[in-house]
Write a protein that holds these residues in place. Structure first.
Motif, PDB file in Angstrom:
ATOM      1  N   TYR A  69     -22.001  96.458  88.309  1.00  0.00           N
ATOM      2  CA  TYR A  69     -23.222  95.693  88.509  1.00  0.00           C
ATOM      3  C   TYR A  69     -24.057  95.843  87.101  1.00  0.00           C
ATOM      4  O   TYR A  69     -23.642  96.653  86.340  1.00  0.00           O
ATOM      5  CB  TYR A  69     -24.316  96.386  89.466  1.00  0.00           C
ATOM      6  CG  TYR A  69     -23.955  95.919  90.925  1.00  0.00           C
ATOM      7  CD1 TYR A  69     -24.932  95.166  91.480  1.00  0.00           C
ATOM      8  CD2 TYR A  69     -22.916  96.533  91.545  1.00  0.00           C
ATOM      9  CE1 TYR A  69     -24.542  94.653  92.785  1.00  0.00           C
ATOM     10  CE2 TYR A  69     -22.591  96.108  92.952  1.00  0.00           C
ATOM     11  CZ  TYR A  69     -23.536  95.235  93.682  1.00  0.00           C
ATOM     12  OH  TYR A  69     -23.226  94.988  94.931  1.00  0.00           O
ATOM     13  N   VAL A  78     -27.379  88.093  92.455  1.00  0.00           N
ATOM     14  CA  VAL A  78     -26.155  88.895  92.871  1.00  0.00           C
ATOM     15  C   VAL A  78     -25.731  89.811  91.835  1.00  0.00           C
ATOM     16  O   VAL A  78     -25.201  89.162  90.730  1.00  0.00           O
ATOM     17  CB  VAL A  78     -25.376  88.539  93.960  1.00  0.00           C
ATOM     18  CG1 VAL A  78     -26.066  87.971  95.095  1.00  0.00           C
ATOM     19  CG2 VAL A  78     -24.539  87.332  93.255  1.00  0.00           C
ATOM     20  N   GLY A  79     -25.348  90.896  91.915  1.00  0.00           N
ATOM     21  CA  GLY A  79     -24.569  91.831  90.756  1.00  0.00           C
ATOM     22  C   GLY A  79     -25.499  92.278  89.876  1.00  0.00           C
ATOM     23  O   GLY A  79     -25.041  92.893  88.851  1.00  0.00           O
ATOM     24  N   ARG A  92     -27.605  93.194  96.015  1.00  0.00           N
ATOM     25  CA  ARG A  92     -26.297  93.455  96.450  1.00  0.00           C
ATOM     26  C   ARG A  92     -25.296  92.200  96.687  1.00  0.00           C
ATOM     27  O   ARG A  92     -25.855  91.125  97.158  1.00  0.00           O
ATOM     28  CB  ARG A  92     -26.158  94.103  97.622  1.00  0.00           C
ATOM     29  CG  ARG A  92     -24.882  94.772  98.107  1.00  0.00           C
ATOM     30  CD  ARG A  92     -24.666  94.980  99.460  1.00  0.00           C
ATOM     31  NE  ARG A  92     -25.123  94.364 100.430  1.00  0.00           N
ATOM     32  CZ  ARG A  92     -25.232  94.323 101.922  1.00  0.00           C
ATOM     33  NH1 ARG A  92     -25.311  95.480 102.403  1.00  0.00           N
ATOM     34  NH2 ARG A  92     -25.428  93.243 102.548  1.00  0.00           N
ATOM     35  N   ARG A  93     -24.167  92.191  96.212  1.00  0.00           N
ATOM     36  CA  ARG A  93     -22.958  91.209  96.437  1.00  0.00           C
ATOM     37  C   ARG A  93     -22.798  91.084  97.836  1.00  0.00           C
ATOM     38  O   ARG A  93     -23.034  92.059  98.824  1.00  0.00           O
ATOM     39  CB  ARG A  93     -21.808  91.549  95.473  1.00  0.00           C
ATOM     40  CG  ARG A  93     -21.952  91.535  94.292  1.00  0.00           C
ATOM     41  CD  ARG A  93     -20.657  92.118  93.711  1.00  0.00           C
ATOM     42  NE  ARG A  93     -20.708  92.411  92.282  1.00  0.00           N
ATOM     43  CZ  ARG A  93     -20.247  93.359  91.451  1.00  0.00           C
ATOM     44  NH1 ARG A  93     -19.825  94.346  92.212  1.00  0.00           N
ATOM     45  NH2 ARG A  93     -20.360  93.441  90.270  1.00  0.00           N
ATOM     46  N   ALA A 104     -25.362  88.695 100.865  1.00  0.00           N
ATOM     47  CA  ALA A 104     -26.039  89.152  99.510  1.00  0.00           C
ATOM     48  C   ALA A 104     -27.399  89.549 100.148  1.00  0.00           C
ATOM     49  O   ALA A 104     -27.923  88.922 100.885  1.00  0.00           O
ATOM     50  CB  ALA A 104     -26.105  88.037  98.718  1.00  0.00           C
ATOM     51  N   ARG A 273     -14.819  92.041  86.979  1.00  0.00           N
ATOM     52  CA  ARG A 273     -15.984  91.704  88.052  1.00  0.00           C
ATOM     53  C   ARG A 273     -15.628  90.541  88.789  1.00  0.00           C
ATOM     54  O   ARG A 273     -14.671  89.784  88.358  1.00  0.00           O
ATOM     55  CB  ARG A 273     -17.263  91.527  87.260  1.00  0.00           C
ATOM     56  CG  ARG A 273     -17.465  90.489  86.380  1.00  0.00           C
ATOM     57  CD  ARG A 273     -18.536  90.495  85.422  1.00  0.00           C
ATOM     58  NE  ARG A 273     -19.001  91.656  84.903  1.00  0.00           N
ATOM     59  CZ  ARG A 273     -19.927  92.109  84.590  1.00  0.00           C
ATOM     60  NH1 ARG A 273     -21.047  91.138  84.604  1.00  0.00           N
ATOM     61  NH2 ARG A 273     -20.463  93.486  84.048  1.00  0.00           N
ATOM     62  N   GLU A 277     -19.602  85.969  89.191  1.00  0.00           N
ATOM     63  CA  GLU A 277     -20.520  86.559  88.238  1.00  0.00           C
ATOM     64  C   GLU A 277     -20.369  86.448  86.770  1.00  0.00           C
ATOM     65  O   GLU A 277     -20.828  87.072  85.979  1.00  0.00           O
ATOM     66  CB  GLU A 277     -20.669  88.161  88.515  1.00  0.00           C
ATOM     67  CG  GLU A 277     -21.132  88.363  90.016  1.00  0.00           C
ATOM     68  CD  GLU A 277     -21.482  89.801  90.344  1.00  0.00           C
ATOM     69  OE1 GLU A 277     -21.399  90.750  89.255  1.00  0.00           O
ATOM     70  OE2 GLU A 277     -21.499  90.097  91.555  1.00  0.00           O
TER      71      GLU A 277
END
Length: 743
Positions: A69, A78-79, A92-93, A104, A273, A277
């Motif tokens: 993150y 997200v992330g 949150r993912r 998410a 990742r 993202e």
């Protein structure tokens, strides 16, 4: 003549047609069946956040860093997350949890000195009962061809990757029918002019056909077959289906013995990742590296790799997919690779050995050969990291005087009842003998909590202040053999309070107590707490003449830490098949092995071991933190043991030699040193020791152990079982029956 040519033509057409039908069957079986064998994915535990969770602010930050993150001022996608001293704003993912797909979600997590205080969903400010983070993908278990991939549907591939791929590899992808004759002719002319191969004429569909069905051998026959298969693929399937297959099949690099295939895995391999993202320059790099993963290896040739990435960005700009400012910003950015010390897959030989054995026992040996299996485990990556560092650092110091020293360590999750970390060798990544599971060595004084638990369950006879005999004794068996246990310091005190005998790990009072309550009864307590192997019925058992492993010790001490409740330690929480359906599994029965009230007294006694007993050095290292522990040493200092717990984790550690030689170590300066280093790496959460029904704060005369009033002289305050606590009135006269009823 014409007749002959016509007949030969018909024969050729028939042969080609039959060959195309044959190829069509091969293609259909591949595309409409299982395109790839997807390796079994092995995940860590999913961190659960809820009010009261024993997770600190710093521990959550470490978890988010591990998951990749990004810390920002204000999360916008997200992330990402932001953090203050007492709160974390997290987006949150989405992820697949054993209980179903998790969307998410943006939440605000607040902390206090005890851990998590609240979790609120920011969309509607609703307080959540429990909130899970996605688990860490620990590894994929490779079988067969050595190919590793992480399937990602085309809909989840960022559009710039698709745009760049088509611009770079096959500009007429949406116009041609599998083969582009003009590209082939153009490439041939360029190559003839250059005198060697500098340009290819294959379409994405041809490349897919070659990767799926053919070898990389250069020959006219192979090229013809490749072209025919590309035409059939294009006729049979949509462009989107072909693109999805290509994006998940294409070779993207080499991770030691594993071939990295597909964009999804390449994103993790190069950047650590999820592909969704990645920044625009990172997306461009994934397309750039296709031309030559070895030649454009970014760690080995970063300038060459960046130049190739910039070329892809330039093609996007020329095609109007990027503005000039966007292009300039992208080419000025670094490659942004993952750090070399952040592995794509974890080396966990000891833990994975237990996982594979449990899978085999519960589901059979063929499970891991099935495609798309997802295994969710109990491993806590942060606990594992702390345990490995503790083992490496401590054993390096201890081994200066003895290179033969080895170690085994097991950490459990007190709340979840699973194996949180495991180390089977002083070199944690070593594949070999797993001392955490396989050794059988005398556990020494680690058995004493079960001796005292057996006694304290008889509240009418024993309490923490009960005096025990501390005088030399000799026991004789039926064959006339004698045994004379001794205290470690060879000193005796006539009698000592039960709590003192426990926290100072005194042998003679323990044997006297064990003989009074019965060796068999002590053995039953140990087995009820989860000890699977046989327990000898000899008096020497009372001082630890019982062979065990760190895992066996962790199982028994997990029961003590969990308020006396036995739950079989496992390494797996769930297994999903390729359709994400949970496979059925038989759960082991849970039971109350030690009454909560008796267990509370044992836990209290173990905290005194750390405060002022044989583990006092541990208490001094963590002032203000309530910890429970027990040291253990076998005869002649051959085995050094320690078992202990804080509010979150139970740990069991053995240090010794494989040849059973003398180590010169005690539990307090061998195994306990590993535990202390573990807590330095993973700051402990203080035990809460909540009041338990059936336990009262009593007062006992120091010398006699008799219950007294709180205002009497020479008394000590100690917890006791309510049902048997009958203090004398007025510091002498017992309470009458009606006074006892009123009390």
């Amino acid at each position: 003549m014409w007749s002959m040519c016509w007949k030969l033509g018909l024969i050729v057409v028939a042969i080609v047609s039959l060959y195309c039908i044959y190829l069509d069957q091969i293609i259909a079986n591949k595309f409409e069946g299982q395109k790839w064998h997807l390796p079994a994915q092995v995940f860590s535990r999913s961190m659960a956040l809820y009010p009261g969770a024993a997770i600190s602010h710093n521990q959550l930050l470490s978890e988010l860093k591990l998951l990749g993150y990004r810390k920002v001022a204000n999360p916008r996608q997200v992330g990402e997350f932001s953090a203050s001293k007492t709160k974390i704003d997290l987006w949150r993912r989405p992820f697949l949890h054993p209980q179903g797909q998790q969307p998410a979600q943006r939440v605000m997590i607040a902390f206090n000195t005890r851990g998590v205080s609240s979790v609120a969903r920011l969309s509607d400010h609703r307080q959540l009962a429990v909130f899970h983070l996605e688990p860490v993908l620990l590894d994929r278990i490779i079988t067969g061809d050595g190919e590793d991939r992480l399937f990602v549907p085309k809909a989840q591939i960022p559009q710039p990757i698709i745009d760049a791929l088509i611009l770079t590899e096959d500009r007429t992808f949406y116009e041609h029918y599998g083969v582009n004759p003009f590209a082939i002719v153009r490439a041939a002319m360029v190559n003839i002019s250059a005198g060697h191969t500098v340009q290819g004429g294959s379409t994405l569909t041809q490349q897919l056909a070659k990767n799926f069905f053919l070898s990389s051998q250069r020959s006219l026959t192979r090229k013809v077959r490749e072209a025919l298969m590309a035409i059939i693929i294009d006729f049979r399937y949509s462009k989107d289906a072909i693109l999805e297959a290509y994006l998940n099949e294409v070779y993207m690099g080499q991770d030691k013995a594993r071939g990295v295939h597909g964009m999804g895995l390449a994103s993790q391999f190069y950047f650590g990742r999820p592909i969704a993202e990645l920044t625009l320059p990172q997306q461009a790099f994934l397309v750039a590296v296709i031309k030559g993963p070895s030649y454009y290896n970014p760690w080995r040739s970063p300038e060459r790799a960046q130049a190739r990435r910039d070329l892809v960005l330039r093609l996007l700009m020329d095609a109007g997919k990027l503005t000039v400012p966007q292009y300039k910003a992208a080419v000025e950015s670094p490659l942004g690779l993952r750090k070399s010390d952040k592995p794509v897959h974890q080396k966990l030989p000891a833990f994975f050995a237990v996982v594979k054995q449990e899978l085999n026992d519960k589901y059979g040996g063929a499970l891991l050969k099935r495609s798309g299996i997802k295994v969710y485990t109990t491993l806590d990556p942060m606990a594992q990291k702390a345990a490995e560092k503790a083992v490496k650092d401590t054993m390096k110091r201890l081994s200066k005087n003895d290179k033969s020293l080895q170690v085994g360590m097991v950490v459990t999750d007190k709340y979840a009842g699973g194996i949180a970390a495991m180390v089977g060798d002083k070199v944690p990544g070593y594949h070999g003998y797993n001392r955490a599971v396989e050794i059988r060595r005398p556990i020494g004084s680690l058995i004493k909590p079960f001796v005292y638990a057996t006694a304290l369950s008889e509240g009418d006879k024993y309490n923490l202040a009960t005096p025990l005999k501390d005088q030399p004794i000799t026991l004789k068996n039926g064959q006339g053999k004698t045994w004379s246990p001794k205290n470690v310091d060879r000193k005796y005190s006539e009698q000592v309070p039960l709590l003192t005998a426990f926290k100072k790990s005194m042998n003679v009072p323990t044997v006297n107590l064990g003989m009074a309550i019965g060796v068999k009864n002590v053995g039953n307590t140990l087995k009820t707490a989860g000890w699977r192997d046989n327990v000898s019925q000899y008096p020497s058992m009372l001082l630890g003449a019982v062979n065990g492993s760190p895992l066996m010790v962790a199982q028994a001490y997990q029961t003590i830490a969990d308020s006396g409740r036995y739950r079989h330690l496992s390494s797996i929480t769930a297994v999903l098949d390729s359709d994400n359906q949970a496979l059925p599994v038989r759960r082991e029965e849970r039971k109350q092995a030690i009454s909560p009230a008796t267990d509370y007294l044992v836990q209290y006694a173990m905290t005194q071991v750390v405060q002022s007993g044989t583990a006092a050095r541990l208490g001094q290292a963590f002032p203000g933190v309530k910890l429970a522990g027990k040291t253990g040493t076998s005869n002649d200092s051959r085995d050094s043991w320690f078992a202990g717990f804080d509010e979150r984790n139970v740990a069991a550690i053995w240090v010794g030699r494989d040849d059973n030689g003398k180590t010169g170590l005690y539990g307090s300066n061998g195994a306990m040193a590993v535990y202390q280093a573990f807590l330095n790496n993973r700051p402990p959460m203080s035990l809460r020791m909540a009041p338990v029904s059936g336990v009262v704060n009593g007062y006992f005369e120091r010398t006699s152990g008799i219950a007294k009033q709180d205002d009497c002289r020479n008394v000590v305050a100690l917890p006791a079982l309510t049902e048997s606590y009958q203090p004398a009135a007025n510091c002498g006269k017992p309470l009458s029956w009606w006074q006892r009823i009123l009390n």
